[in-house]
Design a protein around this motif. Structure first.
Motif, PDB file in Angstrom:
ATOM      1  N   LEU A   1       0.789  -1.235   0.000  1.00  0.00           N
ATOM      2  CA  LEU A   1       0.000   0.000   0.000  1.00  0.00           C
ATOM      3  C   LEU A   1       0.821   1.286   0.000  1.00  0.00           C
ATOM      4  O   LEU A   1       0.392   2.285  -0.558  1.00  0.00           O
ATOM      5  CB  LEU A   1      -0.906   0.023   1.238  1.00  0.00           C
ATOM      6  CG  LEU A   1      -2.079  -0.935   1.238  1.00  0.00           C
ATOM      7  CD1 LEU A   1      -2.844  -0.798   2.545  1.00  0.00           C
ATOM      8  CD2 LEU A   1      -2.991  -0.637   0.056  1.00  0.00           C
ATOM      9  N   CYS A   2       1.982   1.284   0.664  1.00  0.00           N
ATOM     10  CA  CYS A   2       2.604   2.573   0.947  1.00  0.00           C
ATOM     11  C   CYS A   2       3.686   2.970  -0.046  1.00  0.00           C
ATOM     12  O   CYS A   2       3.869   4.153  -0.317  1.00  0.00           O
ATOM     13  CB  CYS A   2       3.189   2.584   2.352  1.00  0.00           C
ATOM     14  SG  CYS A   2       2.116   1.784   3.552  1.00  0.00           S
ATOM     15  N   VAL A   3       4.406   1.968  -0.597  1.00  0.00           N
ATOM     16  CA  VAL A   3       5.587   2.311  -1.409  1.00  0.00           C
ATOM     17  C   VAL A   3       5.228   3.104  -2.665  1.00  0.00           C
ATOM     18  O   VAL A   3       6.066   3.805  -3.209  1.00  0.00           O
ATOM     19  CB  VAL A   3       6.408   1.061  -1.796  1.00  0.00           C
ATOM     20  CG1 VAL A   3       7.156   0.540  -0.596  1.00  0.00           C
ATOM     21  CG2 VAL A   3       5.523   0.018  -2.423  1.00  0.00           C
ATOM     22  N   ALA A   4       3.995   2.993  -3.102  1.00  0.00           N
ATOM     23  CA  ALA A   4       3.607   3.743  -4.301  1.00  0.00           C
ATOM     24  C   ALA A   4       3.792   5.245  -4.092  1.00  0.00           C
ATOM     25  O   ALA A   4       4.083   5.974  -5.030  1.00  0.00           O
ATOM     26  CB  ALA A   4       2.159   3.422  -4.655  1.00  0.00           C
ATOM     27  N   CYS A   5       3.612   5.719  -2.863  1.00  0.00           N
ATOM     28  CA  CYS A   5       3.659   7.162  -2.636  1.00  0.00           C
ATOM     29  C   CYS A   5       4.821   7.611  -1.759  1.00  0.00           C
ATOM     30  O   CYS A   5       5.040   8.806  -1.599  1.00  0.00           O
ATOM     31  CB  CYS A   5       2.371   7.639  -1.999  1.00  0.00           C
ATOM     32  SG  CYS A   5       0.929   7.310  -3.006  1.00  0.00           S
ATOM     33  N   HIS A   6       5.482   6.685  -1.107  1.00  0.00           N
ATOM     34  CA  HIS A   6       6.525   7.087  -0.145  1.00  0.00           C
ATOM     35  C   HIS A   6       7.817   6.335  -0.355  1.00  0.00           C
ATOM     36  O   HIS A   6       7.792   5.139  -0.622  1.00  0.00           O
ATOM     37  CB  HIS A   6       6.080   6.790   1.289  1.00  0.00           C
ATOM     38  CG  HIS A   6       4.916   7.611   1.745  1.00  0.00           C
ATOM     39  ND1 HIS A   6       5.005   8.936   2.057  1.00  0.00           N
ATOM     40  CD2 HIS A   6       3.615   7.271   1.955  1.00  0.00           C
ATOM     41  CE1 HIS A   6       3.838   9.383   2.440  1.00  0.00           C
ATOM     42  NE2 HIS A   6       2.959   8.382   2.378  1.00  0.00           N
ATOM     43  N   GLN A   7       8.926   7.097  -0.204  1.00  0.00           N
ATOM     44  CA  GLN A   7      10.226   6.423  -0.063  1.00  0.00           C
ATOM     45  C   GLN A   7      10.923   7.025   1.137  1.00  0.00           C
ATOM     46  O   GLN A   7      10.465   8.031   1.684  1.00  0.00           O
ATOM     47  CB  GLN A   7      11.057   6.635  -1.312  1.00  0.00           C
ATOM     48  CG  GLN A   7      10.803   5.548  -2.325  1.00  0.00           C
ATOM     49  CD  GLN A   7      11.762   5.609  -3.481  1.00  0.00           C
ATOM     50  OE1 GLN A   7      12.687   6.441  -3.524  1.00  0.00           O
ATOM     51  NE2 GLN A   7      11.528   4.726  -4.429  1.00  0.00           N
TER      52      GLN A   7
HETATM   53  C1  HEC Z   1      -1.847   7.839  -2.748  1.00  0.00           C
HETATM   54  C2  HEC Z   1      -0.585   8.191  -2.168  1.00  0.00           C
HETATM   55  C3  HEC Z   1      -0.300   7.733  -0.753  1.00  0.00           C
HETATM   56  C4  HEC Z   1      -0.329   6.460  -0.241  1.00  0.00           C
HETATM   57  C5  HEC Z   1      -0.764   5.174  -0.928  1.00  0.00           C
HETATM   58  C6  HEC Z   1       0.119   6.580   1.117  1.00  0.00           C
HETATM   59  N1  HEC Z   1       0.432   7.867   1.441  1.00  0.00           N
HETATM   60 FE1  HEC Z   1       1.188   8.543   3.175  1.00  0.00          FE
HETATM   61  N2  HEC Z   1       1.111  10.433   2.500  1.00  0.00           N
HETATM   62  C7  HEC Z   1       0.684  10.801   1.216  1.00  0.00           C
HETATM   63  C8  HEC Z   1       0.688  12.254   1.123  1.00  0.00           C
HETATM   64  C9  HEC Z   1       0.290  13.050  -0.137  1.00  0.00           C
HETATM   65  C10 HEC Z   1       1.115  12.743   2.368  1.00  0.00           C
HETATM   66  C11 HEC Z   1       1.237  14.163   2.820  1.00  0.00           C
HETATM   67  C12 HEC Z   1      -0.080  14.586   3.468  1.00  0.00           C
HETATM   68  C13 HEC Z   1      -0.049  15.908   4.152  1.00  0.00           C
HETATM   69  O1  HEC Z   1       1.014  16.349   4.514  1.00  0.00           O
HETATM   70  O2  HEC Z   1      -1.133  16.411   4.351  1.00  0.00           O
HETATM   71  C14 HEC Z   1       1.344  11.557   3.180  1.00  0.00           C
HETATM   72  C15 HEC Z   1       1.830  11.630   4.494  1.00  0.00           C
HETATM   73  C16 HEC Z   1       2.190  10.521   5.226  1.00  0.00           C
HETATM   74  C17 HEC Z   1       2.877  10.597   6.521  1.00  0.00           C
HETATM   75  C18 HEC Z   1       3.318  11.831   7.211  1.00  0.00           C
HETATM   76  C19 HEC Z   1       2.269  12.370   8.178  1.00  0.00           C
HETATM   77  C20 HEC Z   1       2.718  13.595   8.919  1.00  0.00           C
HETATM   78  O3  HEC Z   1       2.490  13.602  10.127  1.00  0.00           O
HETATM   79  O4  HEC Z   1       3.288  14.477   8.294  1.00  0.00           O
HETATM   80  C21 HEC Z   1       3.043   9.306   6.913  1.00  0.00           C
HETATM   81  C22 HEC Z   1       3.690   8.849   8.208  1.00  0.00           C
HETATM   82  C23 HEC Z   1       2.472   8.449   5.921  1.00  0.00           C
HETATM   83  N3  HEC Z   1       1.996   9.219   4.897  1.00  0.00           N
HETATM   84  C24 HEC Z   1       2.443   7.080   6.000  1.00  0.00           C
HETATM   85  C25 HEC Z   1       1.870   6.256   5.030  1.00  0.00           C
HETATM   86  C26 HEC Z   1       1.724   4.841   5.163  1.00  0.00           C
HETATM   87  C27 HEC Z   1       2.224   4.012   6.329  1.00  0.00           C
HETATM   88  C28 HEC Z   1       1.103   4.380   4.047  1.00  0.00           C
HETATM   89  C29 HEC Z   1       0.701   2.951   3.725  1.00  0.00           C
HETATM   90  C30 HEC Z   1      -0.213   2.340   4.616  1.00  0.00           C
HETATM   91  C31 HEC Z   1       0.863   5.545   3.224  1.00  0.00           C
HETATM   92  N4  HEC Z   1       1.310   6.662   3.847  1.00  0.00           N
HETATM   93  C32 HEC Z   1       0.232   5.481   1.980  1.00  0.00           C
HETATM   94  C33 HEC Z   1       0.317   9.981   0.197  1.00  0.00           C
HETATM   95  C34 HEC Z   1       0.151   8.594   0.306  1.00  0.00           C
END
Ligand code: HEC
Length: 451
Positions: A379-385
């Motif tokens: 779930l997560c790697v698509a959007c985060h590294q």
């Molecule tokens: C569709 C893209 C997408 C996916 C999939 C996604 N994220 Fe994110 N994530 C984001 C975006 C965009 C932000 C920044 C949101 C913001 O700052 O309001 C974010 C922010 C975060 C943050 C930072 C929160 C903070 O306090 O600043 C964390 C931790 C995080 N994601 C964890 C995860 C995890 C764990 C998963 C998998 C379960 C995940 N994300 C899946 C797009 C995604």
């Protein structure tokens, strides 16, 4: 009933006791209403049939059906709505069991709707028929009325009684069958030893348990119908006003007679029902309530005897109240018996509930199966590294804020809120609490100490 299984949640033992309690509260008014409706429709129909030439009988037939059906909203509130709730409650109690109770109640619900429509048609046609036949009298005396209108009035005034009797007869028969399936379903719920054996509604016809309970229901229905008439004609708010002597005598005679016949058989049938119960259903309170029911019946005989001896019919009011108590006592007794008999099943449901609750809470054996790493990688790697900005921020920047706090991170994952407006909002990934926690644990393990 597959679709109901989807509505049903696992219940703890405490919830199950609560459902038994609610069941009692719904069954008491429902069964009393259906009994009176059945008895009243029968009486009314019978006297209407005999009353072609006897105005007194016709009046009795009309009064009786109007008394027992009250009005359509009352019928819905006391009949259809409770039956629907009962189906849902039994579906909860007998969830995962092989008992056909819920199927039987559903069939009875459908039949009940049909019976309900027919019986209320029968009831309202009385007034309609009155109107048309007065119209006919008027038209026959007046000259100069359109011949088509004359013909119509004549035709309807002779077909309506026929249609009305049909509606009454079919309504009564269908209500009778609906009650039979209802009683059959409820009786089956008391006999876990038969759940696997009774797999079709036809099996009810040769089940002694069902037949003896249905006989009880029919006798109780006669008794309470008669008592209701006495109560409403002579007791409630001082009794109906415009009752002339011959009519009063007729009502009294019929009501006392059917109450007496019904009530005389009840103790015997009550004992028979007790005897057919499975051994593990019996307990002190089941016996106690059966005895209490018989006592109440003896009190009712006492008042009935007073009426027969020529004392005031007002005592009919007491007979009614006593019979309502007999119904209540009988229903409480059966629910306690069901509670006793289905202890093993309740225990199984309770076990399922615990497993379900643990799954939600994310403790217990379920936890081992959930892999934070897998979820993270899907779930997560698509959007985060870790150190590059993709759709979401690099973990190097955001993770330190969480200070190794698993709960805090899991909360964000389950419910992402707006943090940094230079990013789009993070979509909710729809994880369960324990899954989110597993991901959080995995992330700290993997990246801890790297920032
Ligand atoms: C569709 C893209 C997408 C996916 C999939 C996604 N994220 Fe994110 N994530 C984001 C975006 C965009 C932000 C920044 C949101 C913001 O700052 O309001 C974010 C922010 C975060 C943050 C930072 C929160 C903070 O306090 O600043 C964390 C931790 C995080 N994601 C964890 C995860 C995890 C764990 C998963 C998998 C379960 C995940 N994300 C899946 C797009 C995604």
């Amino acid at each position: 009933m597959e679709f109901l299984d989807k509505l049903v949640l696992p219940q703890s033992a405490e919830h199950i006791s609560l459902i038994h309690f609610l069941l009692i509260m719904v069954l008491i008014p429902f069964l009393i209403f259906v009994s009176i409706l059945l008895g009243g429709t029968f009486l009314s129909w019978y006297y209407e049939l005999r009353g072609r030439k006897n105005l007194l009988y016709r009046r009795f037939a009309k009064d009786t059906i109007e008394t027992v059906t009250v009005s359509i909203p009352v019928g819905l509130i006391l009949g259809l709505v409770p039956l629907f709730t009962l189906i849902l409650m039994y579906a909860q109690l007998l969830h995962t069991s092989s008992a056909i109770t819920v199927n039987a109640l559903t069939v009875s619900f459908v039949l009940f709707i049909i019976a309900f429509i027919l019986i209320y048609t029968y009831r309202y046609t009385f007034s309609f028929q009155g109107i048309v036949s007065s119209l006919r009298n008027v038209i026959e005396k007046e000259d100069g009325i359109d011949t088509i209108v004359q013909k119509d009035v004549k035709r309807y005034s002779s077909t309506i009684p026929f249609l009305q009797m049909r509606a009454g007869l079919y309504g009564m028969i269908i209500l009778f069958i609906a009650s039979f399936f209802f009683i059959g379903g409820v009786t089956t719920s008391l006999h876990p030893e038969n759940w696997d054996k009774i797999q079709s509604l036809f099996a009810f016809f040769y089940s002694w348990d069902v037949i003896s309970r249905f006989l009880y229901f029919i006798m109780a229905s006669m008794a309470i119908t008669g008592a209701t008439l006495m109560f409403l004609f002579f007791y409630w708010e001082g009794g109906k006003e415009d009752l002339d002597e011959p009519y009063k005598e007729l009502v009294k005679k019929v009501a006392v007679r059917i109450t007496l016949i019904g009530a005389l058989f009840l103790p015997l049938l009550l004992l028979l029902n007790l005897w057919t119960l499975p051994k593990n259903a019996l307990s002190g309170s089941v016996f106690g309530l059966a005895v209490a029911g018989i006592f109440l019946l003896f009190f009712a005989y006492h008042f009935l005897y007073a009426i027969v001896r020529g004392e005031s019919v007002k005592s009919g009011g007491y007979v009614f109240m006593l019979l309502v108590l007999v119904f209540a006592v009988g229903i409480v007794k059966d629910q306690i018996a069901m509670n006793n008999a289905t202890k093993t099943h309740t225990f199984q449901l309770h076990e399922q509930y615990i497993a379900y609750a643990e799954e939600l809470r994310g403790t217990g054996a379920e936890m081992v199966a959930i892999s934070g790493e897998n979820i993270y990688n899907t779930l997560c790697v698509a959007c985060h590294q870790f150190d590059t900005r993709l759709v979401g921020p690099p973990y190097r920047e955001v993770l330190p804020k969480y200070d190794d706090d698993v709960e805090k991170l899991a909360d964000f994952i389950r419910n992402p809120v707006r943090v940094d407006t230079s990013y789009p909002p993070m979509p909710n990934q729809g994880l369960r609490p324990n899954e989110a926690r597993a991901v959080a644990v995995f992330m700290f393990e993997r990246y801890g100490g790297m920032y």
